[in-house]
Design an enzyme around this catalytic site. Structure first.
Site, PDB file in Angstrom:
ATOM      1  N   HIS A 156      -4.539  34.001  30.085  1.00  0.00           N
ATOM      2  CA  HIS A 156      -5.800  33.426  29.588  1.00  0.00           C
ATOM      3  C   HIS A 156      -6.749  34.501  29.062  1.00  0.00           C
ATOM      4  O   HIS A 156      -7.688  34.186  28.342  1.00  0.00           O
ATOM      5  CB  HIS A 156      -6.481  32.625  30.713  1.00  0.00           C
ATOM      6  CG  HIS A 156      -5.722  31.377  31.058  1.00  0.00           C
ATOM      7  ND1 HIS A 156      -6.108  30.130  30.657  1.00  0.00           N
ATOM      8  CD2 HIS A 156      -4.555  31.197  31.742  1.00  0.00           C
ATOM      9  CE1 HIS A 156      -5.239  29.234  31.087  1.00  0.00           C
ATOM     10  NE2 HIS A 156      -4.278  29.855  31.755  1.00  0.00           N
ATOM     11  N   ASP A 363     -13.101  38.446  24.823  1.00  0.00           N
ATOM     12  CA  ASP A 363     -12.805  37.233  25.587  1.00  0.00           C
ATOM     13  C   ASP A 363     -11.487  36.640  25.133  1.00  0.00           C
ATOM     14  O   ASP A 363     -11.194  36.632  23.925  1.00  0.00           O
ATOM     15  CB  ASP A 363     -13.920  36.197  25.370  1.00  0.00           C
ATOM     16  CG  ASP A 363     -14.236  35.419  26.637  1.00  0.00           C
ATOM     17  OD1 ASP A 363     -13.311  35.226  27.443  1.00  0.00           O
ATOM     18  OD2 ASP A 363     -15.395  35.009  26.810  1.00  0.00           O
TER      19      ASP A 363
HETATM   20  O1  F6P Z   1     -10.358  34.227  31.643  1.00  0.00           O
HETATM   21  C1  F6P Z   1      -9.378  33.872  32.507  1.00  0.00           C
HETATM   22  C2  F6P Z   1      -9.901  33.339  33.809  1.00  0.00           C
HETATM   23  O2  F6P Z   1      -8.870  32.799  34.582  1.00  0.00           O
HETATM   24  C3  F6P Z   1     -10.992  32.340  33.641  1.00  0.00           C
HETATM   25  O3  F6P Z   1     -10.551  31.067  33.644  1.00  0.00           O
HETATM   26  C4  F6P Z   1     -11.885  32.623  34.792  1.00  0.00           C
HETATM   27  O4  F6P Z   1     -13.166  32.639  34.306  1.00  0.00           O
HETATM   28  C5  F6P Z   1     -11.467  33.966  35.281  1.00  0.00           C
HETATM   29  O5  F6P Z   1     -10.416  34.386  34.550  1.00  0.00           O
HETATM   30  C6  F6P Z   1     -11.076  33.955  36.718  1.00  0.00           C
HETATM   31  O6  F6P Z   1     -12.196  33.908  37.463  1.00  0.00           O
HETATM   32  P1  F6P Z   1     -12.198  33.897  39.020  1.00  0.00           P
HETATM   33  O7  F6P Z   1     -11.987  35.302  39.458  1.00  0.00           O
HETATM   34  O8  F6P Z   1     -13.549  33.405  39.371  1.00  0.00           O
HETATM   35  O9  F6P Z   1     -11.120  32.956  39.443  1.00  0.00           O
END
Ligand code: F6P
Length: 485
Positions: A156, A363
């Site tokens: 992601h 991003d």
């Molecule tokens: O960008 C990828 C991602 O999985 C997002 O969906 C999320 O904002 C972040 O990374 C993971 O965040 P967290 O550490 O709060 O799970």
């Protein structure tokens, strides 16, 4: 085919409950309808050397399996290697990479632990779909346990340039481990190309048309840009006036125009540059003082990591400085909130704002940009100001694209957005909505699962692994289907 989706964070939320992070919120509606089993962290840890234990609850037509991760390794895995080595590298911040050997070992332990937990859900026709940078090595751990089922992976976040990735301790080992996945998905062409360059140069393996042959067999790297549930968001937005937060915001505006930013408090999101751009805009264009303000929602995240604590202090200080200089007794330029909102409320907040500011330094996709567009009123849509370094900029090129490092340029773009005539706003919005409708979360999910199902057909046909014939392998097989039940 039976599908098992794996991610660190899972969503259990309803439209009215705050959710952290794009991945969990985006996956919820599609996983719910697919009948898949979604396995992830319960948010709790467990002591001792016990075997994985998952609490199962129902989720739509499938199930949610919540796993307590091992207490001794959780910190090294989550705050350590995942978020202090991989996250900064993925977002091209090698200066923030901090990782000890213990962190790496904990990361590998948690990946191995998750692999053991997944065995319980494995049947002959199961395909596993692993999400994100927390589990780069999970496929390899499953193969070590003898799993021959299809395993897919989707990243992601961005995949950075080769020299940045090679700054991550054990990068080579991890890239090699990733080749245990049959299908490796990225958000953008650039991410996919960067990954393939790492495979070629770090591992010295040939790549043909996204295909790689390694000791695990063959893998394919491809691009699957993630989307959102456009209709769901549009419906939330249309009905949003009934939410007290939305109507309170509307009443408080008194005809004033509003820009909105919604982010996790993360250094990749470009928050300080964004606030500086607003500061510059109000200094250069005093007519926008009292007539346009910013609502910045910044949900605290990963607070135990030093870089995040420092950022929280820095942003709070900057907001208070800008408010102190430009504010009036009855006007606050920046409303700054450190809390999260449910998606239904967010949709209403987006629809209330004439401008959406999404200006990350880097991003993977940034789903807030897509949600802002989907939430607009077709008759009077707002304008999206979008960083050219968000994956979403590839599709949403009808936004006002900005360079988040150029404060003057951003200040001008925000002012242009705040004063844009209706005809231009509608033209830009319609172009963006067309793109969103052609790439929804449902289409993303189905196209990945379909390709994964094809790798399963290949595996069960026992296709011979012959590196010299790599360019002759068919990319898709016409008869493949992706029924999940
Ligand atoms: O960008 C990828 C991602 O999985 C997002 O969906 C999320 O904002 C972040 O990374 C993971 O965040 P967290 O550490 O709060 O799970």
């Amino acid at each position: 085919m039976k599908l098992v989706v794996v991610s660190n964070r899972v969503a259990r939320g309803k439209a009215n409950e705050p959710m952290t992070g794009g991945l969990a919120a985006a996956l919820l509606p599609v996983v719910e309808n697919s009948g898949a089993i979604w396995v992830g962290s319960s948010g709790r840890v467990r002591d001792g050397n016990q075997e994985p234990f998952a609490e199962i609850e129902s989720l739509g037509s499938g199930a949610l399996a919540l796993l307590d991760l091992p207490a001794a390794h959780y910190g090294g895995y989550y705050e350590g290697f995942a978020n202090s080595a991989l996250w900064p590298a993925m977002h091209s911040r090698p200066d923030l990479i901090r990782a000890t050997r213990e962190d790496y070992l904990s990361y590998r332990e948690v990946n191995a632990f998750m692999a053991r937990a997944l065995l319980r859900f494995r049947k002959a026709d199961t395909a596993f779909w692993v999400q994100d940078y927390h589990f780069l090595a999970l496929g390899a751990e499953l193969r070590d346990l003898g799993v021959t089922n299809s395993i897919g992976f989707f990243l992601h976040t961005p995949w950075p340039a080769r020299n940045v990735m090679s700054g991550v301790p054990h990068a080579r080992e991890l890239i090699e481990a990733m080749l245990a996945y049959d299908l490796i998905g990225f958000q953008t062409e650039e991410d996919c190309e960067n990954f393939l360059a790492c495979v070629q140069h770090e591992l010295d393996l040939p790549v043909h048309d996204g295909m790689i042959v390694s000791r695990y067999g063959r893998s394919r790297a491809a691009v699957f840009p993630i989307g959102i549930d456009v209709d769901m968001f549009a419906q939330y937005a249309a009905k949003s006036a009934s939410h007290p937060e939305v109507s309170r915001l509307r009443k408080s505006l008194n005809g004033e125009r509003l820009a909105i930013g919604v982010d996790r408090l993360d250094y990749s999101k470009g928050l300080t540059n964004r606030i500086r751009a607003f500061d510059k805009m109000w200094s250069d264009q005093p007519s926008l003082l009292r007539t346009a303000s910013l609502l910045q929602i910044a949900t605290p995240s990963r607070g135990a990591i030093e870089a995040y604590g420092n950022l929280q202090t820095e942003v709070a200080k900057l907001v208070s400085d800008v408010n102190g200089r430009h504010g009036e007794i009855d006007w606050t330029p920046i409303r700054y909130l450190n809390k999260g909102f449910g998606q239904a409320v967010l949709a209403g907040l987006y629809r209330t704002a004439q401008v959406g500011v999404v200006t990350p330094l880097q991003d993977g996709m940034n789903l807030v940009a897509k949600e802002y567009v989907a939430a607009q009123n077709a008759a009077d849509p707002g304008v999206l100001v979008l960083s050219k370094f968000a994956g979403a900029a590839n599709e949403l090129d009808a936004a006002l694209l900005v360079n988040p490092h150029d404060i003057d340029g951003m200040a001008r773009a925000i002012a242009t957005a705040l004063t844009m005539p209706l005809t231009e706003r509608r033209m830009r919005w319609e172009a963006m909505m067309g793109k969103l409708r052609r790439g929804t979360i449902q289409q993303w999910f189905e196209s990945f699962v379909q390709e994964l199902a094809e790798t399963q057909l290949d595996r069960s046909a026992n296709a011979p692994l012959m590196p010299d014939r790599v360019d002759m392998w068919p990319r898709r097989s016409a008869q493949a289907g992706a029924r999940i039940h």
